[in-house]
Design an enzyme around this catalytic site. Structure first.
Site, PDB file in Angstrom:
ATOM      1  N   HIS A 173      35.533  -8.282 -38.328  1.00 29.31           N
ATOM      2  CA  HIS A 173      34.882  -7.315 -39.227  1.00 29.31           C
ATOM      3  C   HIS A 173      33.392  -7.604 -39.136  1.00 29.31           C
ATOM      4  O   HIS A 173      32.912  -8.615 -39.653  1.00 29.31           O
ATOM      5  CB  HIS A 173      35.403  -7.509 -40.654  1.00 29.31           C
ATOM      6  CG  HIS A 173      34.710  -6.657 -41.677  1.00 29.31           C
ATOM      7  ND1 HIS A 173      35.363  -5.675 -42.403  1.00 29.31           N
ATOM      8  CD2 HIS A 173      33.425  -6.623 -42.103  1.00 29.31           C
ATOM      9  CE1 HIS A 173      34.507  -5.086 -43.215  1.00 29.31           C
ATOM     10  NE2 HIS A 173      33.323  -5.657 -43.063  1.00 29.31           N
ATOM     11  N   ARG A 175      22.361 -13.131 -43.636  1.00 28.12           N
ATOM     12  CA  ARG A 175      22.950 -14.439 -43.964  1.00 28.12           C
ATOM     13  C   ARG A 175      22.979 -15.343 -42.736  1.00 28.12           C
ATOM     14  O   ARG A 175      23.240 -14.884 -41.628  1.00 28.12           O
ATOM     15  CB  ARG A 175      24.379 -14.265 -44.487  1.00 28.12           C
ATOM     16  CG  ARG A 175      24.429 -13.599 -45.839  1.00 28.12           C
ATOM     17  CD  ARG A 175      25.846 -13.344 -46.283  1.00 28.12           C
ATOM     18  NE  ARG A 175      25.969 -11.972 -46.751  1.00 28.12           N
ATOM     19  CZ  ARG A 175      27.115 -11.346 -46.928  1.00 28.12           C
ATOM     20  NH1 ARG A 175      28.253 -11.947 -46.686  1.00 28.12           N
ATOM     21  NH2 ARG A 175      27.131 -10.101 -47.343  1.00 28.12           N
ATOM     22  N   ARG A 193      20.554  -1.129 -35.902  1.00 26.59           N
ATOM     23  CA  ARG A 193      19.857  -0.033 -35.215  1.00 26.59           C
ATOM     24  C   ARG A 193      18.385  -0.357 -35.008  1.00 26.59           C
ATOM     25  O   ARG A 193      17.818  -0.056 -33.948  1.00 26.59           O
ATOM     26  CB  ARG A 193      20.005   1.263 -36.015  1.00 26.59           C
ATOM     27  CG  ARG A 193      21.422   1.803 -35.966  1.00 26.59           C
ATOM     28  CD  ARG A 193      21.709   2.789 -37.047  1.00 26.59           C
ATOM     29  NE  ARG A 193      21.794   2.138 -38.359  1.00 26.59           N
ATOM     30  CZ  ARG A 193      22.387   2.651 -39.419  1.00 26.59           C
ATOM     31  NH1 ARG A 193      22.939   3.835 -39.347  1.00 26.59           N
ATOM     32  NH2 ARG A 193      22.435   2.003 -40.565  1.00 26.59           N
ATOM     33  N   GLU A 230      32.239  -1.178 -34.998  1.00 24.75           N
ATOM     34  CA  GLU A 230      32.855   0.133 -34.730  1.00 24.75           C
ATOM     35  C   GLU A 230      31.927   1.038 -33.932  1.00 24.75           C
ATOM     36  O   GLU A 230      32.375   1.990 -33.297  1.00 24.75           O
ATOM     37  CB  GLU A 230      33.200   0.845 -36.056  1.00 24.75           C
ATOM     38  CG  GLU A 230      34.419   0.298 -36.755  1.00 24.75           C
ATOM     39  CD  GLU A 230      34.665   0.950 -38.106  1.00 24.75           C
ATOM     40  OE1 GLU A 230      34.331   2.138 -38.286  1.00 24.75           O
ATOM     41  OE2 GLU A 230      35.188   0.253 -38.993  1.00 24.75           O
ATOM     42  N   GLY A 245      30.764  -1.494 -39.698  1.00 23.91           N
ATOM     43  CA  GLY A 245      29.593  -0.734 -39.226  1.00 23.91           C
ATOM     44  C   GLY A 245      29.080  -1.080 -37.843  1.00 23.91           C
ATOM     45  O   GLY A 245      28.895  -0.194 -37.004  1.00 23.91           O
ATOM     46  N   GLU A 302      38.687  -0.111 -46.507  1.00 22.23           N
ATOM     47  CA  GLU A 302      39.013  -0.992 -47.634  1.00 22.23           C
ATOM     48  C   GLU A 302      39.449  -0.184 -48.856  1.00 22.23           C
ATOM     49  O   GLU A 302      40.324  -0.602 -49.604  1.00 22.23           O
ATOM     50  CB  GLU A 302      37.798  -1.859 -47.975  1.00 22.23           C
ATOM     51  CG  GLU A 302      37.546  -2.934 -46.940  1.00 22.23           C
ATOM     52  CD  GLU A 302      36.132  -3.481 -46.979  1.00 22.23           C
ATOM     53  OE1 GLU A 302      35.211  -2.778 -46.536  1.00 22.23           O
ATOM     54  OE2 GLU A 302      35.954  -4.614 -47.444  1.00 22.23           O
ATOM     55  N   GLY A 313      29.916  -6.042 -39.928  1.00 19.25           N
ATOM     56  CA  GLY A 313      28.960  -5.106 -40.526  1.00 19.25           C
ATOM     57  C   GLY A 313      27.763  -5.936 -40.958  1.00 19.25           C
ATOM     58  O   GLY A 313      27.477  -6.983 -40.365  1.00 19.25           O
ATOM     59  N   ASN A 314      27.086  -5.518 -42.025  1.00 23.60           N
ATOM     60  CA  ASN A 314      25.993  -6.351 -42.564  1.00 23.60           C
ATOM     61  C   ASN A 314      26.520  -7.735 -42.892  1.00 23.60           C
ATOM     62  O   ASN A 314      25.924  -8.739 -42.549  1.00 23.60           O
ATOM     63  CB  ASN A 314      25.470  -5.725 -43.846  1.00 23.60           C
ATOM     64  CG  ASN A 314      24.301  -4.841 -43.571  1.00 23.60           C
ATOM     65  OD1 ASN A 314      23.505  -5.126 -42.685  1.00 23.60           O
ATOM     66  ND2 ASN A 314      24.202  -3.758 -44.311  1.00 23.60           N
ATOM     67  N   ASP A 322      19.073  -4.671 -39.843  1.00 24.13           N
ATOM     68  CA  ASP A 322      19.872  -3.517 -39.416  1.00 24.13           C
ATOM     69  C   ASP A 322      19.991  -3.466 -37.892  1.00 24.13           C
ATOM     70  O   ASP A 322      18.986  -3.486 -37.170  1.00 24.13           O
ATOM     71  CB  ASP A 322      19.216  -2.238 -39.947  1.00 24.13           C
ATOM     72  CG  ASP A 322      20.149  -1.050 -39.854  1.00 24.13           C
ATOM     73  OD1 ASP A 322      20.573  -0.559 -40.906  1.00 24.13           O
ATOM     74  OD2 ASP A 322      20.464  -0.626 -38.717  1.00 24.13           O
TER      75      ASP A 322
HETATM   76  P1  ADP Z   1      28.357  -3.634 -45.182  1.00 19.27           P
HETATM   77  O1  ADP Z   1      29.555  -2.888 -45.713  1.00 19.27           O
HETATM   78  O2  ADP Z   1      28.575  -5.107 -45.002  1.00 19.27           O
HETATM   79  O3  ADP Z   1      27.061  -3.284 -45.853  1.00 19.27           O
HETATM   80  P2  ADP Z   1      28.683  -1.935 -42.839  1.00 19.27           P
HETATM   81  O4  ADP Z   1      30.050  -2.198 -42.365  1.00 19.27           O
HETATM   82  O5  ADP Z   1      28.386  -0.628 -43.497  1.00 19.27           O
HETATM   83  O6  ADP Z   1      28.134  -3.146 -43.687  1.00 19.27           O
HETATM   84  O7  ADP Z   1      27.713  -2.085 -41.572  1.00 19.27           O
HETATM   85  C1  ADP Z   1      26.319  -1.931 -41.673  1.00 19.27           C
HETATM   86  C2  ADP Z   1      25.724  -2.259 -40.294  1.00 19.27           C
HETATM   87  O8  ADP Z   1      26.286  -1.340 -39.344  1.00 19.27           O
HETATM   88  C3  ADP Z   1      24.213  -2.130 -40.208  1.00 19.27           C
HETATM   89  O9  ADP Z   1      23.654  -3.240 -39.507  1.00 19.27           O
HETATM   90  C4  ADP Z   1      24.027  -0.881 -39.371  1.00 19.27           C
HETATM   91  O10 ADP Z   1      22.889  -0.963 -38.562  1.00 19.27           O
HETATM   92  C5  ADP Z   1      25.249  -0.892 -38.488  1.00 19.27           C
HETATM   93  N1  ADP Z   1      25.516   0.447 -37.989  1.00 19.27           N
HETATM   94  C6  ADP Z   1      25.920   1.528 -38.681  1.00 19.27           C
HETATM   95  N2  ADP Z   1      25.993   2.604 -37.859  1.00 19.27           N
HETATM   96  C7  ADP Z   1      25.613   2.181 -36.627  1.00 19.27           C
HETATM   97  C8  ADP Z   1      25.469   2.803 -35.340  1.00 19.27           C
HETATM   98  N3  ADP Z   1      25.734   4.081 -35.179  1.00 19.27           N
HETATM   99  N4  ADP Z   1      25.066   2.011 -34.323  1.00 19.27           N
HETATM  100  C9  ADP Z   1      24.797   0.712 -34.488  1.00 19.27           C
HETATM  101  N5  ADP Z   1      24.892   0.078 -35.662  1.00 19.27           N
HETATM  102  C10 ADP Z   1      25.313   0.788 -36.707  1.00 19.27           C
END
Ligand code: ADP
Length: 403
Positions: free
Chosen positions: A211, A244, A288, A337, A334, A388, A213-214, A286
């Protein structure tokens, strides 16, 4: 049955209304800046499954009670109305970050459960108090006849064996303070494991679930049971995340504390909010922004990228050892995926396991559940669009059905 899934943070409230007939989200939204500043800076946005949207700024939002009032209004009135009356909501599912040593499964809310969540506040000082506020607001708004269920983020990890849970500190302290690995993202990893089992048509799978994401964590799962997970007492452990640090030599932390004169609170702030990809790159947390900075030749952004992927690979490798093999690897959340290059980079260094990625499928898979390995790959690799909220709604429904 319609279930409202609620995730209360210290200054935010995220919600999703899910129709359990078809497990589809009917409406969702978020209130932010609750109780921030003068209490008049609230933001709210939401959308419906049929494409209606709203966004409001500078709303009076002094507390969660007021925010819940807006959620009710958004669902029952105005352009984004999806309910004739709030009484159409049959149950509420709350995401609760820390279930600690007290909860290893979802629970119907009663005073004992609320007291237990309060007892665990030390382990999740930002989250658990906000969850209690959310529960009490819902009791007020919906009344006692609408069942509320708490789904604990780390309950799924409670099956981990002691050798994965216990830190190498004096055992008396482990016992005295319940200071062990609880992990996080359990609801997501459980959803991912269920999806992989469905796609592979069997339960007896050795799975490494990523998993990313952030916040990011990796979990080793065998036959649906968690064997190990990268997050620890709190969601700080593991590998580098957006802000983190992930795991750091404990001596490096005490060394920096001494050099910089940080208090424990400041140390926690730096490791949680100013480290990881943000701290290394100096650019952003981030993904991106990091992509853009790397394209512009920013060396530290590239370094943060290399560390992120190296550490992910190391965790996957160690969990394959812990599981004595692997049938499937799953990428979710994020970053994972939406980033084909991350999946490719990580798997390329695992090619000795006979993993083969189908480049065409991988490069065209964004935010959707799909197998991205070739049919002759020895290990199946999946992207799983994690959900979730649906998992929380399912667990809530299961408890309500059993009443
Ligand atoms: P959280 O729920 O922990 O806040 P997410 O699962 O929403 O995190 O993930 C956020 C991360 O996913 C960010 O770093 C964002 O840049 C990245 N992200 C979202 N969409 C894209 C994308 N299209 N390409 C690359 N990274 C992405």
């Amino acid at each position: 049955m319609k279930i409202l899934v609620v995730n209360c943070g210290s200054s935010s409230l995220k919600y999703q209304l899910i129709d359990m007939e078809n497990e589809q989200c009917i409406a969702k939204g978020v209130c932010e800046k609750i109780g921030v500043g003068s209490g008049n800076e609230g933001l709210m946005k939401g959308s419906t499954a049929d494409g209606r949207k709203f966004e409001k700024e500078n709303m009076p939002m002094v507390d969660h009670t007021q925010a819940f009032g807006y959620v009710k209004d958004a669902l029952c009135d105005g352009d984004c109305k999806v309910l004739d009356d709030i009484s159409e909501i049959s149950a509420i599912g709350h995401r609760v970050v820390q279930g600690g040593w007290l909860f290893n499964k979802a629970e119907l809310v009663d005073q004992k459960v609320i007291d237990g969540i309060a007892e665990l506040c030390d382990l999740a000082p930002l989250h658990n108090p906000a969850h209690i506020q959310g529960i009490n607001c819902c009791l007020e708004l919906f009344g006692k006849d609408v069942p509320e269920v708490c789904v604990f983020d780390n309950a799924y990890h409670s099956t981990m064996p002691d050798e994965a849970k216990i830190f190498g500190v004096p055992y008396e302290l482990t016992q005295k303070y319940h200071c062990i690995r609880y992990g996080a993202h359990g609801t997501s990893h459980k959803y991912i494991a269920g999806e992989v089992a469905r796609l592979m048509g069997k339960e007896d799978i050795k799975l490494v679930s990523c998993h990313i994401g952030n916040g990011a964590s990796i979990t080793a799962i065998e036959n649906g049971i968690v064997k190990d997970t990268s997050m620890g007492l709190t969601p700080l452990d593991g590998f580098i995340m957006g802000t983190r640090s992930g795991g750091v030599d404990p001596s490096a932390v005490t060394y920096l504390q001494e050099k910089e004169g940080w208090t424990p609170k400041e140390t926690s702030e730096i490791l949680n909010k100013k480290s990881g990809v943000l701290g290394i790159s100096g650019v952003s947390s981030d993904e991106r922004d990091i992509n853009a900075a790397i394209k512009e030749g920013n060396e530290r952004a590239l370094l943060s990228r290399k560390i992120q992927r190296y550490q992910i690979r190391k965790f996957i490798g160690s969990y394959i050892a812990a599981l004595n093999g692997v049938d499937a690897i799953a990428f979710a959340a994020g970053i994972a995926e939406n980033t084909p290059t991350l999946r490719k980079d990580v798997c390329e260094n695992l090619s000795y396991l006979g993993i083969k990625i189908d480049d065409e499928i991988n490069n065209s898979t964004f935010g959707e559940t799909k197998k991205i390995s070739t049919d002759d790959s020895k290990v199946a690799v999946f992207v799983i669009a994690t959900n979730e909220e649906l998992m929380i709604a399912r667990e809530t429904k299961a408890i309500v059905d059993s009443l």
